[in-house]
Design an enzyme around this catalytic site. Structure first.
Site, short mmCIF file in Angstrom:
data_model
loop_
_atom_site.label_atom_id
_atom_site.label_comp_id
_atom_site.label_asym_id
_atom_site.label_seq_id
_atom_site.Cartn_x
_atom_site.Cartn_y
_atom_site.Cartn_z
N GLN A 138 -5.05 -2.30 9.76
CA GLN A 138 -4.68 -3.71 9.15
C GLN A 138 -5.47 -4.91 9.83
OE1 GLN A 138 -3.62 -4.18 5.98
NE2 GLN A 138 -4.14 -6.43 6.22
N LYS A 191 0.97 -1.03 0.07
CA LYS A 191 -0.02 0.01 -0.19
C LYS A 191 0.81 1.19 -0.06
CE LYS A 191 -3.62 -2.47 2.26
NZ LYS A 191 -4.35 -2.64 3.56
N ASP A 215 -11.02 2.00 3.94
CA ASP A 215 -11.38 0.55 3.80
C ASP A 215 -12.77 0.65 3.87
OD1 ASP A 215 -9.56 -1.25 3.40
OD2 ASP A 215 -9.11 -1.76 5.61
#
Length: 302
Positions: free
Chosen positions: A103, A59, A126
């Site tokens: 995460q 990322k 997200d």
């Protein structure tokens, strides 16, 4: 009635498609920089799970490639709930951070729901904050005004960018996890996509029957090889989203998808795993960050 199809399947190439998307995103970041806005992606990684470490590193590479900033917060596996939440509070308050992710999965002992709910919904890269998922439920159509879940969005983008129209198609989603299964059904039913959705899970009586009637199969169960060639209708589009970590006879870990060998001889299109939806998910994550920056700058969001 479907036309007869004889394989092999064409590849839904996530790597190439993600690369094209990142080139487009770089142009959008350049436009933002011209008005004094620099998108910034933050990540919070707790522990040293190899898959998570690699994914987070990817990322940040994506950010570098499109000209966005990145802010990395790494915490040890023994970090307390308070310490994780303090990191979230810092990113919520940091003006350089346009959007960020925590995460997943988190180590045992950390309340994942409490962590997700603490994220500023406007910075939810997200698209998994309860407020943003609620907006997805309410929003049947219209412009994007809040982050959408990355992996479901990646699936739809990958298919559409290969010229496949989902309108009117019967889509069978296998798996009901919050990351993919539950949210992708809502996204596929939006008027802009207009698909008919069948969501299967561990309570489904005859999975093979459901899969066999689908024009498009989204395999997101996290169960290695659950979708077999006999289940798939000739000419179907199959997306392999699930990932399972299994060990071979020598004890070495291997990552396997939900789609078994041989499906490529039946399906018309198949996403590889790895190399299919995974790179697209990362591309859509940075897309969410760029879109958040565009909203802040008063620019139109595509």
């Amino acid at each position: 009635m479907r036309s007869p199809w004889e394989g092999p399947a064409r590849v839904l190439d996530g790597k190439a498609t993600a690369a094209a998307m990142k080139a487009e995103l770089k142009e959008r970041v350049d436009r933002l920089r011209a008005v004094g806005v620099v998108p910034g992606l933050g990540t919070i990684l707790v522990g040293e799970d190899p898959g998570s470490v690699a994914y987070v590193a990817g990322k940040h590479r994506d950010c570098s490639q499109i000209g966005a900033q990145s802010i990395r917060v790494d915490l040890p596996a023994h970090a307390t709930q308070d310490r994780v939440e303090a990191a979230i509070d810092r990113l919520n308050a940091d003006p350089a951070c346009t959007g960020y992710i925590v995460q997943l999965p988190l180590p045992r002992g950390i309340d994942t729901n409490a962590v997700l709910e603490r994220i500023d919904p406007a910075k939810d890269a997200d698209g998994l904050h309860p407020m943003n998922l609620g907006r997805l439920v309410l929003r049947g159509s219209g412009p994007i005004d809040s982050p959408l879940p990355c992996t479901p969005r990646a699936v739809i983008e990958l298919v559409e960018r290969h010229g496949i129209n989902l309108a009117g198609k019967n889509v069978c989603v296998v798996g009901r996890g919050v990351t993919v299964g539950r949210s992708i059904g809502l996204m596929l039913m939006r008027k802009e996509v207009n698909a008919t959705v069948d969501v299967c899970h561990t309570g489904t009586i005859d999975l093979a029957d459901h899969v066999s009637r689908a024009d498009v199969v989204v395999a997101a169960a996290g169960c290695a090889g659950i979708i077999t060639p006999r289940m798939v209708a000739p000419g179907a589009v199959v997306l392999d989203v699930g990932v399972s970590r299994v060990r071979d006879e020598q004890g070495r870990a291997r990552l396997l998808g939900d789609v078994a060998d041989g499906v490529d001889e039946v399906a018309a299109w198949l996403s590889p795993n790895p190399g299919g939806v995974g790179p697209m998910t990362r591309a859509l994550l940075v897309t969410n960050v760029v879109e958040a920056a565009e909203r802040q700058a008063g620019l139109s969001v595509r």
